[in-house]
Design an enzyme around this catalytic site. Structure first.
Site, PDB file in Angstrom:
ATOM      1  N   GLU A  50      41.410 -21.528  11.519  1.00  0.00           N
ATOM      2  CA  GLU A  50      42.320 -20.675  12.281  1.00  0.00           C
ATOM      3  C   GLU A  50      41.608 -19.995  13.447  1.00  0.00           C
ATOM      4  O   GLU A  50      40.487 -19.506  13.317  1.00  0.00           O
ATOM      5  CB  GLU A  50      42.938 -19.623  11.354  1.00  0.00           C
ATOM      6  CG  GLU A  50      43.713 -20.242  10.203  1.00  0.00           C
ATOM      7  CD  GLU A  50      44.515 -19.225   9.409  1.00  0.00           C
ATOM      8  OE1 GLU A  50      44.625 -18.073   9.837  1.00  0.00           O
ATOM      9  OE2 GLU A  50      45.051 -19.600   8.354  1.00  0.00           O
ATOM     10  N   ASP A  51      42.304 -19.969  14.572  1.00  0.00           N
ATOM     11  CA  ASP A  51      41.909 -19.141  15.716  1.00  0.00           C
ATOM     12  C   ASP A  51      40.536 -19.498  16.276  1.00  0.00           C
ATOM     13  O   ASP A  51      39.697 -18.622  16.505  1.00  0.00           O
ATOM     14  CB  ASP A  51      41.927 -17.656  15.336  1.00  0.00           C
ATOM     15  CG  ASP A  51      43.291 -17.160  14.894  1.00  0.00           C
ATOM     16  OD1 ASP A  51      44.155 -17.998  14.624  1.00  0.00           O
ATOM     17  OD2 ASP A  51      43.483 -15.940  14.817  1.00  0.00           O
ATOM     18  N   CYS A  89      49.767 -19.275  15.622  1.00  0.00           N
ATOM     19  CA  CYS A  89      49.808 -20.115  14.426  1.00  0.00           C
ATOM     20  C   CYS A  89      51.189 -20.647  14.052  1.00  0.00           C
ATOM     21  O   CYS A  89      51.352 -21.848  13.826  1.00  0.00           O
ATOM     22  CB  CYS A  89      49.199 -19.371  13.242  1.00  0.00           C
ATOM     23  SG  CYS A  89      49.893 -17.739  12.928  1.00  0.00           S
ATOM     24  N   HIS A 251      44.604 -23.322  16.934  1.00  0.00           N
ATOM     25  CA  HIS A 251      44.825 -22.982  18.352  1.00  0.00           C
ATOM     26  C   HIS A 251      43.556 -22.321  18.853  1.00  0.00           C
ATOM     27  O   HIS A 251      42.542 -22.290  18.144  1.00  0.00           O
ATOM     28  CB  HIS A 251      46.048 -22.068  18.550  1.00  0.00           C
ATOM     29  CG  HIS A 251      46.050 -20.838  17.706  1.00  0.00           C
ATOM     30  ND1 HIS A 251      45.219 -19.770  17.929  1.00  0.00           N
ATOM     31  CD2 HIS A 251      46.774 -20.508  16.606  1.00  0.00           C
ATOM     32  CE1 HIS A 251      45.427 -18.838  17.021  1.00  0.00           C
ATOM     33  NE2 HIS A 251      46.362 -19.271  16.192  1.00  0.00           N
TER      34      HIS A 251
END
Length: 633
Positions: A50-51, A89, A251
C-alpha cells in the site's frame, strides 16, 4: 454454438459433457477436464503493498534497500510504466476487481458504494468457476457491492495451504506497513538517513519532510522482508516452479501530492512479474528473465491478464487488455487516470499519458490542490508545508499545491519527472497537448464516463439500475451535451455556447456545469449572472443549487451572501438531501469567508449519523462539522 455460449455452458459444471471444440476454446486439450488438467495450469500469487511507488533497487533507486524484490525482478521482469489508474486505494482496488474503469461504473469516488450490472462479475468469480482456489489476505475496500461469492476465503488467515489437494490457486497477500499512516507513526527507529534521502522538487526541504520520506524508505525495507518471507514459504512448499508471481503497489507514495493525485507520481507503481520455466509459454512476447518492459499497463489490465494466464478468455465487457497469457492483447497507446471525491472533499480530474508525456485536465480549477483533508493533514509533511506557505516562506514549485489549479497541465516525464514545469501553454508542445486532449476525450466517451454527473445525480439517475447501465442509456445520460458544458465551464476557450444559455437547459447536469462555470469565473461572471444564480437557488436539482449558492456567497452582495448561506445550510442536512449533496454543500460553505455565528451553530447541530446511509460515506459530514469547529475556534 459461439465461443461465449460454449464457455458459459462449460463453466456451469466441471462434470458437464461438452464438445471437444468447446474445450479447445477454453484453452484445454480435447477430452480433458479442468480437474485433469490442473497440473498444467499455473498457480498465481499476488504480493501487494500500500501507498508506495517504484522506489526499489530494481527500478534504479540507489537509496532503497529492497534485496528480496530486487532478486525477484532479476529473474523476472519489471514494468517501467505501470499505473494504478486511481491514486487512492478504494477506486484503485475497484479497478482491479472489476476489470473496468470506475468512472464508468460510478465508483470513482473514495469509499462510495455502487453496483455492477448483473451481467458483470468480479474476476475471481471466473477463476473459482474454473476450479481455482481464490484467497485474499485480506484488504478488499471495493466501491462496488460484491456479486455472489467472490473469494473462497478473504480474511487474515486466507492462504493457499487451505486448498484441496492438487487444486490450482490464486492467492493475494497484502502488506500494510508502507501505508500512509505508517510513514508518520512516531516514535520510529530510523534506518535510512534523513539527511541523504532524495526530496522531490515540489516539497520543501525541512527536517519534517526528510523524516517522513526516510521513514517511507524504512517501511519499504519492511515490505521487502514481508515479500521475502512469502517467497521463501512458496519455495518451502515446493510450489515455486508452478507459480507465477506478481508484486505491485496499490498507488503512489502516501505523501501529499503523490497519493490522491493523478500525476505520474501518484499513479505510477512498481510491477514485477516472474514466470517460472514451466510457464514461460504464458509470458509476454518480449519477456526475458531480468528484463525491463516499457509497455503501458495499468490496474484495469490485471483482471484480464490473470484470466488469460488461467486459460480463460476475458469477458468482452472488460476494458483492460491482457498483457500475458493465451489471450495477450496488443499494447495500448495511452494510460488513463482519474480523481473524484477524496474523502470529504470534492474534485474532478482526469489524466492520460503516453510513453513520454502526461496530460492532466482539471474540471474544478477553482479548488486548490491541497484542500483540507483530515486524514492527509495528520502527516507532518502536510502540516509544515501548509504552515510555510501561509507564512510566505515558499517559492514555486513548492507553492503550487496550495493554489488554484490551471485547467490543463502537460509534463514531459523524460525531462521533468517531478512534474513541476507545466507545458500546457508552450507553443512548441501544442501538437502534443491537442493529441493528448483528444485522446482523453475519446477515452471518456469510449467508457461513458459518468463522473461528469454530480455524485448524487449518478445515484438518482441510476435508480434501480447500475450506474454503468444508466451511463450507457442516452436518454438518462446525454453525455455529449453534459461533457460540452463541463468543458465550457472549466475551459471557456473550448466552446462558444454562453453560460446563460446553459443555465436554461432541461438537463440538470448541464445547469450544474453552467453554475460551476460562473463560480469558476469569479466576481466578474457572478456580476453578470446575479439574477440567474438567484433563480437557481430554487432549482429542482439540489446539486445545481450548491455551486450557484457558493458563487453568490463568495462574490455576491451581503443580501446574496445571506440567501446563499441559508440555502447551503439547508442542503447540508444529509437526512433530507443525502450525504453527497450535504458534503458538497459543506464544501461550498467552507469557501465563504467569515461565516456568521448563527451559521456555525447550525453546522454544529447538523445530523451526523443516519442508519439509512451507507456506512462507507456517513462519516464525511462528521469530519466537516469537526473541521468547521477547528477553523473557527
Amino acid at each position: 454454438m459461439n465461443k461465449r455460449q460454449s464457455r458459459r455452458n462449460f463453466l456451469k459444471s466441471t462434470a458437464s459433457i461438452v464438445s471437444a471444440n468447446a474445450l479447445l476454446q477454453a484453452g484445454l486439450p480435447a477430452g480433458r477436464s479442468w480437474a485433469a488438467d490442473n497440473e498444467n495450469r499455473p498457480n498465481i500469487l499476488w504480493i501487494t503493498s500500500e501507498d508506495n511507488g517504484p522506489h526499489l533497487g530494481a527500478y534504479g533507486d540507489t537509496f532503497a534497500t529492497t534485496p528480496n524484490l530486487d532478486a525477484l525482478a532479476a529473474k523476472g521482469s519489471i514494468y517501467l510504466n505501470a499505473w494504478s489508474n486511481a491514486p487512492v486505494c478504494a477506486p484503485a482496488r475497484t479497478t482491479i476487481i472489476s476489470g473496468v474503469y470506475p468512472p464508468c461504473t460510478g465508483s470513482e469516488h473514495m469509499r462510495s458504494t455502487t453496483c455492477l450490472p448483473a451481467s458483470m462479475k468480479m474476476f475471481p468469480v471466473y477463476l473459482r468457476e474454473a476450479g481455482y482456489y481464490c484467497t485474499n489476505n485480506s484488504k478488499e475496500d471495493y466501491n462496488l457491492e460484491e456479486t455472489g461469492k467472490v473469494w473462497d476465503d478473504s480474511s487474515k488467515t486466507a492462504h493457499w495451504k487451505n486448498r484441496k489437494p492438487g487444486q490450482p490457486f490464486f492467492a493475494v497477500f497484502n502488506c500494510t506497513v508502507t501505508h500512509e499512516s505508517q510513514i508518520r507513526k512516531r516514535p520510529h527507529k530510523q534506518v535510512h538517513d534523513p539527511a541523504k534521502v532524495p526530496i522531490p522538487a515540489y516539497h520543501p526541504d525541512t527536517p519534517e519532510v526528510r523524516q517522513d520520506w526516510a521513514q517511507y524508505y524504512d517501511k519499504l525495507s519492511e515490505l521487502d522482508d514481508f515479500a521475502g518471507s512469502l517467497l521463501q514459504e512458496l519455495e518451502k512448499d515446493g510450489l515455486a516452479d508452478n507459480t507465477i508471481v506478481f508484486y505491485y503497489g496499490d498507488h503512489g507514495p502516501g505523501m501529499p501530492r503523490n497519493k490522491r493525485w493523478p500525476y505520474n507520481s501518484g499513479l505510477r507503481v512498481p510491477l514485477i512479474v516472474h514466470f517460472p520455466e514451466k510457464y514461460k509459454r504464458l509470458a509476454p512476447q518480449d519477456y526475458t528473465p531480468g528484463c525491463q518492459l516499457d509497455r503501458l499497463v495499468s490496474f484495469v489490465d490485471l483482471a484480464p491478464s490473470v484470466l488469460s494466464l488461467a486459460g480463460i478468455q476475458p469477458p468482452e465487457y472488460m476494458q483492460g487488455k491482457a498483457f500475458a497469457g493465451k489471450y495477450e492483447a496488443p499494447a495500448k497507446e495511452y494510460e488513463f487516470g482519474f480523481r473524484g471525491r477524496m474523502d470529504e472533499r470534492y474534485d474532478m480530474v482526469r489524466s492520460i499519458r503516453d510513453q513520454r508525456y502526461i496530460y492532466i485536465r482539471n474540471y474544478m480549477p477553482h479548488r486548490i490542490y491541497g484542500q483540507y483533508l483530515a486524514y492527509m493533514f495528520q502527516t507532518p509533511t502536510t502540516q509544515v508545508w501548509k504552515e510555510m506557505y501561509d507564512q510566505g516562506l515558499l517559492k514555486p514549485p513548492q507553492t503550487y499545491f496550495w493554489e488554484p489549479k490551471p485547467p490543463e497541465e502537460l509534463y514531459d516525464l523524460n525531462t521533468d519527472p517531478d512534474e513541476v514545469n507545466n507545458l500546457a501553454a508552450s507553443p512548441e508542445h501544442r501538437e502534443t497537448l491537442d493529441r493528448l486532449r483528444n485522446a482523453l476525450r475519446n477515452q471518456c466517451f469510449s467508457i461513458r464516463d459518468v463522473g461528469f454527473l454530480p455524485e448524487d445525480e449518478i445515484h438518482r439517475r441510476a435508480g434501480d439500475r447500475s450506474p454503468y447501465e444508466m451511463g450507457h442509456d442516452p436518454s438518462s445520460y446525454p453525455m455529449e451535451k453534459i461533457f460540452a458544458a463541463a468543458e465550457q465551464a472549466s475551459l471557456p476557450s473550448s466552446g462558444s455556447r454562453k453560460l446563460s444559455d446553459l443555465l436554461k437547459d432541461d438537463d440538470s447536469a448541464v445547469r450544474y456545469w453552467a453554475a460551476m462555470g460562473i463560480l469558476i469565473g469569479g466576481a466578474d461572471e457572478v456580476a453578470g449572472h446575479g439574477k440567474d444564480l438567484d433563480s437557481l437557488l430554487n432549482d429542482p436539482a439540489p446539486s445545481v443549487r450548491v455551486p450557484a449558492a457558493e458563487a453568490l456567497g463568495r462574490y455576491g452582495s451581503s443580501d446574496d451572501k445571506k440567501k446563499a448561506i441559508d440555502s447551503l445550510l439547508a442542503l447540508s442536512n444529509q437526512d433530507n438531501y443525502g450525504p453527497y449533496v450535504a458534503v458538497a454543500a459543506l464544501n461550498a460553505l467552507d469557501m465563504i469567508e467569515k461565516l456568521p455565528p448563527q451559521a456555525l451553530e447550525a453546522i454544529r447541530q447538523l445530523p451526523q449519523e443516519n442508519p439509512k446511509i451507507k456506512p462507507r460515506v456517513v462519516g464525511y459530514v462528521s469530519r466537516l462539522v469537526k473541521w468547521f469547529g477547528e477553523k473557527y475556534q
